[in-house]
Structure formats: structure tokens, C-alpha cells
Scaffold this motif. Sequence first.
Motif, mmCIF file in Angstrom:
data_model
loop_
_atom_site.group_PDB
_atom_site.id
_atom_site.type_symbol
_atom_site.label_atom_id
_atom_site.label_comp_id
_atom_site.label_asym_id
_atom_site.label_seq_id
_atom_site.Cartn_x
_atom_site.Cartn_y
_atom_site.Cartn_z
ATOM 1 N N UNK A 134 -14.151 -7.043 25.589
ATOM 2 C CA UNK A 134 -15.413 -6.398 25.933
ATOM 3 C C UNK A 134 -16.083 -6.009 24.621
ATOM 4 N N UNK A 135 -17.177 -6.643 24.286
ATOM 5 C CA UNK A 135 -17.847 -6.366 23.015
ATOM 6 C C UNK A 135 -18.907 -5.293 23.223
ATOM 7 N N UNK A 141 -16.531 4.303 27.397
ATOM 8 C CA UNK A 141 -16.739 3.368 28.488
ATOM 9 C C UNK A 141 -17.103 4.166 29.732
ATOM 10 N N UNK A 142 -18.074 3.685 30.491
ATOM 11 C CA UNK A 142 -18.451 4.334 31.737
ATOM 12 C C UNK A 142 -17.421 4.006 32.807
ATOM 13 N N UNK A 143 -16.883 5.020 33.424
ATOM 14 C CA UNK A 143 -15.877 4.849 34.467
ATOM 15 C C UNK A 143 -16.359 5.539 35.742
ATOM 16 N N UNK A 144 -16.245 4.877 36.848
ATOM 17 C CA UNK A 144 -16.588 5.452 38.133
ATOM 18 C C UNK A 144 -15.289 5.777 38.862
ATOM 19 N N UNK A 179 -9.503 -0.552 28.230
ATOM 20 C CA UNK A 179 -9.307 0.015 26.899
ATOM 21 C C UNK A 179 -8.495 -0.895 25.987
ATOM 22 N N UNK A 180 -7.785 -1.858 26.556
ATOM 23 C CA UNK A 180 -7.051 -2.828 25.742
ATOM 24 C C UNK A 180 -7.961 -3.938 25.211
ATOM 25 N N UNK A 181 -9.183 -4.018 25.722
ATOM 26 C CA UNK A 181 -10.031 -5.165 25.426
ATOM 27 C C UNK A 181 -11.316 -4.795 24.684
ATOM 28 N N UNK A 182 -11.541 -3.521 24.439
ATOM 29 C CA UNK A 182 -12.789 -3.110 23.795
ATOM 30 C C UNK A 182 -12.792 -3.502 22.320
ATOM 31 N N UNK A 183 -13.887 -4.104 21.877
ATOM 32 C CA UNK A 183 -14.000 -4.557 20.496
ATOM 33 C C UNK A 183 -15.458 -4.431 20.074
ATOM 34 N N UNK A 188 -18.329 -10.470 17.921
ATOM 35 C CA UNK A 188 -18.462 -11.208 19.183
ATOM 36 C C UNK A 188 -18.318 -12.712 18.999
ATOM 37 N N UNK A 189 -18.592 -13.245 17.794
ATOM 38 C CA UNK A 189 -18.462 -14.683 17.575
ATOM 39 C C UNK A 189 -17.013 -15.151 17.660
#
Length: 231
Positions: A134-135, A141-144, A179-183, A188-189
Amino acid sequence: MIQIQLNPKLWHVRQPEVTRLMAPQYVDAFFKDGSLRLSSMAQFRSYPDEERGDPREGERHARHTNATGSQFIFINTAPAGGNAYVLSFTASPHLEELGKFGTDGIRVKSTFQFAAAIAASLPDFAEGVEGPCIYTDAMVLDRNVGPLGDTFFPKDGGLRIGGHDQAQALAQMQAGPEFYFKKRTKYFKQCEYRMVWLVTSGVPPFIDLKCPDAVQFCERITGAQVPTNNP
């Protein structure tokens, strides 16, 4: 391709083909006997080269907004991944732009079967997740987590701190695989695709495995297919 039975129909999932670029000797070792090194999330955070890692990997900051627009931001100083091993790949077709990561590579033809084979060789494996990064440059991060009523926002205004219901809501806000994928977006390339294996114990900086069963789901990418501009 993954198939899911929808009784009586089928749903098909087309998996991406992803590539892990490495030095030729590590690619040789993998195709010889399945030798592969998995790094911990903490190891990712320690790399001095931010192209390979980021000190903010795994941050679990989250924001919840209630129905009237009041927001609660949860800043968690303990990052995710204390019990996780991670392996990074690229889904980019432009491998020549990523030559700094290695001149050869492993192309995974079936990510699901590859990850399952690794899991079978991993001590104390509990569960796993895979997917594209997730770039984002957002700190949170918005969490519902659903309606919270007065858990955070009393009717008389202000912010309530403490209580069992609030502890449960906070746990939901910091749970989940995102949270394991946030970058950060400047990378992004790389089109990074990750596999994450969670275990029931703490993890060292890395673990070396031999998983010959994973080899059948891969093909080798040679230096001729991955041109590099490195001197």
C-alpha cells in the motif's frame, strides 16, 4: 490460478507473477535445494538503504472517525511484525529499473502455492498473508471498526480514555494485515509484492530455510533478462 467453489459455480483468481531479484549465487542455491532466507520485519527496518527497507516499516498508527466527524488517532509505538517473517518481490515488468536489487532472480508462477510450501518448512508457523504494498505517505491508516457509541466520544463532548470497550476498539484498530504492507509513495515504482508468515514465537533477524518443494513453482530469471546500469 486459484479456484473457489461458489456452489455450484466457480470463482477464479488470477495470481500475479512476481520476481525476487538477488545475486546469482543465492538464486543458484535456491534452485539447487530450496535454500532461502526470510527476514524479520525488524530487519527490514534496520536496512541503511531505504530502497530495501524503511525505519517506519510496520507502524500501526490508525484513525477512527465517528458519525459526527470527530476523530480519534491511535499512535502505537510498538510496530507490527514482532512475530513475522517477510519476503519481498516485485510485480513490475520493468526489471531493468530494479537492477540494484540483484542481477538474477526467482520468478514465482504461483504465489499461493509457493507461500504454502514455505509455510510447511517454517517452524511454529501460525498464519500468513500476501499481497501488493500500500503506497501512502499518510502517517495513519483509516480503519472502520464499526460504531463505537460513547466509547471514545462522550455525548457531553471531549475524549474518553480507558475502559474495556475502548481497549477492544484499539485492538481492532491495530489489527489486520494492512500494517505489514504500508510503504512510502516514493518507492511506488518498485511495485512491491510481499509474503508475510506469522509464527507463534518471537523471531530472530532472519531465518535460513531449505524448501525444495517451493522450487517447482518458480523459474529462473538470468542477468540477460534483467539488464542493469550498475557500474
